[in-house]
Design a protein around this motif. Structure first.
Motif, short mmCIF file in Angstrom:
data_model
loop_
_atom_site.label_atom_id
_atom_site.label_comp_id
_atom_site.label_asym_id
_atom_site.label_seq_id
_atom_site.Cartn_x
_atom_site.Cartn_y
_atom_site.Cartn_z
N ARG A 157 -71.97 -60.92 27.48
CA ARG A 157 -72.29 -62.35 27.34
C ARG A 157 -71.93 -63.11 28.61
NH1 ARG A 157 -74.00 -66.66 27.59
NH2 ARG A 157 -73.73 -68.43 26.20
N LYS A 158 -70.85 -62.71 29.28
CA LYS A 158 -70.37 -63.43 30.47
C LYS A 158 -71.35 -63.38 31.64
CE LYS A 158 -67.56 -59.60 32.29
NZ LYS A 158 -68.55 -59.17 33.27
N ASP A 159 -72.35 -62.50 31.56
CA ASP A 159 -73.36 -62.39 32.61
C ASP A 159 -74.45 -63.46 32.50
OD1 ASP A 159 -71.92 -60.24 33.47
OD2 ASP A 159 -73.45 -58.72 33.01
N TYR A 160 -74.36 -64.30 31.48
CA TYR A 160 -75.36 -65.35 31.24
C TYR A 160 -74.67 -66.70 31.23
CZ TYR A 160 -78.48 -61.57 29.82
OH TYR A 160 -79.24 -60.43 29.81
N PRO A 161 -75.41 -67.77 31.55
CA PRO A 161 -74.80 -69.11 31.50
C PRO A 161 -74.24 -69.42 30.11
CG PRO A 161 -76.98 -69.18 32.53
CD PRO A 161 -76.81 -67.80 31.97
N MET A 162 -73.13 -70.13 30.07
CA MET A 162 -72.50 -70.49 28.80
C MET A 162 -73.17 -71.74 28.22
SD MET A 162 -70.38 -68.27 27.88
CE MET A 162 -69.98 -66.72 28.67
N THR A 163 -74.47 -71.64 28.03
CA THR A 163 -75.28 -72.71 27.48
C THR A 163 -76.09 -72.14 26.33
OG1 THR A 163 -77.11 -72.15 28.96
CG2 THR A 163 -75.52 -73.81 29.75
N LYS A 164 -76.73 -73.02 25.55
CA LYS A 164 -77.58 -72.53 24.46
C LYS A 164 -78.73 -71.67 25.00
CE LYS A 164 -79.74 -73.63 20.14
NZ LYS A 164 -80.00 -74.61 19.10
N PRO A 165 -79.46 -72.12 26.06
CA PRO A 165 -80.51 -71.24 26.61
C PRO A 165 -79.94 -69.92 27.13
CG PRO A 165 -80.81 -73.49 27.40
CD PRO A 165 -79.48 -73.45 26.70
N GLY A 166 -78.75 -69.97 27.75
CA GLY A 166 -78.12 -68.74 28.23
C GLY A 166 -77.82 -67.79 27.08
N TYR A 167 -77.32 -68.35 25.98
CA TYR A 167 -77.01 -67.55 24.79
C TYR A 167 -78.29 -66.93 24.22
CZ TYR A 167 -75.64 -66.45 19.99
OH TYR A 167 -75.42 -65.81 18.80
N MET A 168 -79.36 -67.73 24.14
CA MET A 168 -80.61 -67.22 23.58
C MET A 168 -81.21 -66.13 24.47
SD MET A 168 -80.58 -68.80 20.81
CE MET A 168 -82.07 -68.14 20.11
N TRP A 194 -79.52 -64.11 26.40
CA TRP A 194 -78.65 -62.94 26.19
C TRP A 194 -79.06 -62.21 24.91
CZ3 TRP A 194 -74.29 -62.88 22.54
CH2 TRP A 194 -73.51 -61.73 22.62
N ARG A 195 -79.20 -62.97 23.82
CA ARG A 195 -79.58 -62.37 22.53
C ARG A 195 -80.93 -61.66 22.62
NH1 ARG A 195 -77.24 -64.29 17.73
NH2 ARG A 195 -78.56 -62.68 16.82
N ASN A 196 -81.90 -62.30 23.27
CA ASN A 196 -83.23 -61.69 23.39
C ASN A 196 -83.20 -60.42 24.24
OD1 ASN A 196 -84.54 -63.54 21.73
ND2 ASN A 196 -84.92 -64.95 23.43
N ASP A 197 -82.43 -60.44 25.32
CA ASP A 197 -82.30 -59.24 26.15
C ASP A 197 -81.62 -58.11 25.37
OD1 ASP A 197 -83.58 -60.55 28.20
OD2 ASP A 197 -81.77 -60.87 29.41
N LEU A 198 -80.62 -58.47 24.56
CA LEU A 198 -79.95 -57.46 23.73
C LEU A 198 -80.94 -56.83 22.75
CD1 LEU A 198 -76.53 -59.14 22.83
CD2 LEU A 198 -76.83 -57.00 24.09
#
Length: 193
Positions: free
Chosen positions: A71-82, A84-88
């Motif tokens: 998770r830390k490889d993505y911005p700590m924002t809602k778009p960053g979270y989304m 991350w989830r999509n890449d996972l």
């Protein structure tokens, strides 16, 4: 000779056993994602004992190799979270597809498992909804208590409401039978009031 299904489960477990993150279960240290995948399967078979082979595999592989995309490889924002989830989801689906192909499943079956893992149509597709139900039930049973210790009441109420909105009516009923602490149960009731 083990079946394709048994081989696939064993290979998924082999991948998840490589997780260096650990959790304690009954006094034993286990790879975090291996434990999670076993909890997912146990929950599925309790919740829906007639689950299809494709759904059982998707449930077992839902977090396969999750630690490889932190998770830390993505911005700590809602778009960053989304993102991350999509890449996972893509990674989980692709690793699972490779395993299924290696043990002899056909393309149609593999595509079905990938579709379930993607959860793109979970409100319309019964297997995808069941996967989402199991994700939520496992979170509530095994992870909510620790999660609750790290967040304030408003955040927890929001999370419970969002979790509840993803679940089917059958999962709502099942969730209310889980063994919660008194404080967690009160929070859940507060969120649902």
């Amino acid at each position: 000779m083990s079946t394709k299904f048994e081989q696939a489960i064993a290979l998924i477990d082999e991948k998840n056993a490589q997780d260096l993150n650990r959790e304690i279960e009954n006094g034993t240290s286990m790879p975090k994602e291996l434990l999670y995948s076993q909890r997912m399967t146990d929950c599925l078979l309790d919740y829906k004992p007639t689950a299809s082979e494709a759904l059982q595999i998707a449930v077992r592989a839902q977090h396969i190799c999750r630690w490889e995309i932190p998770r830390k490889d993505y911005p700590m924002t809602k778009p960053g979270y989304m993102n991350w989830r999509n890449d996972l989801k893509k990674m989980h689906a692709n690793i699972t597809a490779e395993i299924l192909e290696s043990v002899g499943y056909d393309a149609e079956f593999i595509d079905r498992v990938k579709f379930i893992i993607s959860k793109k149509s979970f409100k319309k597709d019964p297997d995808s909804q069941t996967l989402e139900d199991v994700v939520c039930l496992v979170f509530l049973q095994f992870y909510f208590e620790d999660f609750a210790k790290k967040h304030d009441t408003d955040k927890l109420i929001d999370i419970v409401q969002k979790t509840w909105n993803k679940m089917s009516d059958a999962a709502h009923k099942k969730a209310m039978t889980l063994p919660y602490s008194e404080s967690s149960l009160n929070l859940i009731k507060q969120a649902l009031a």
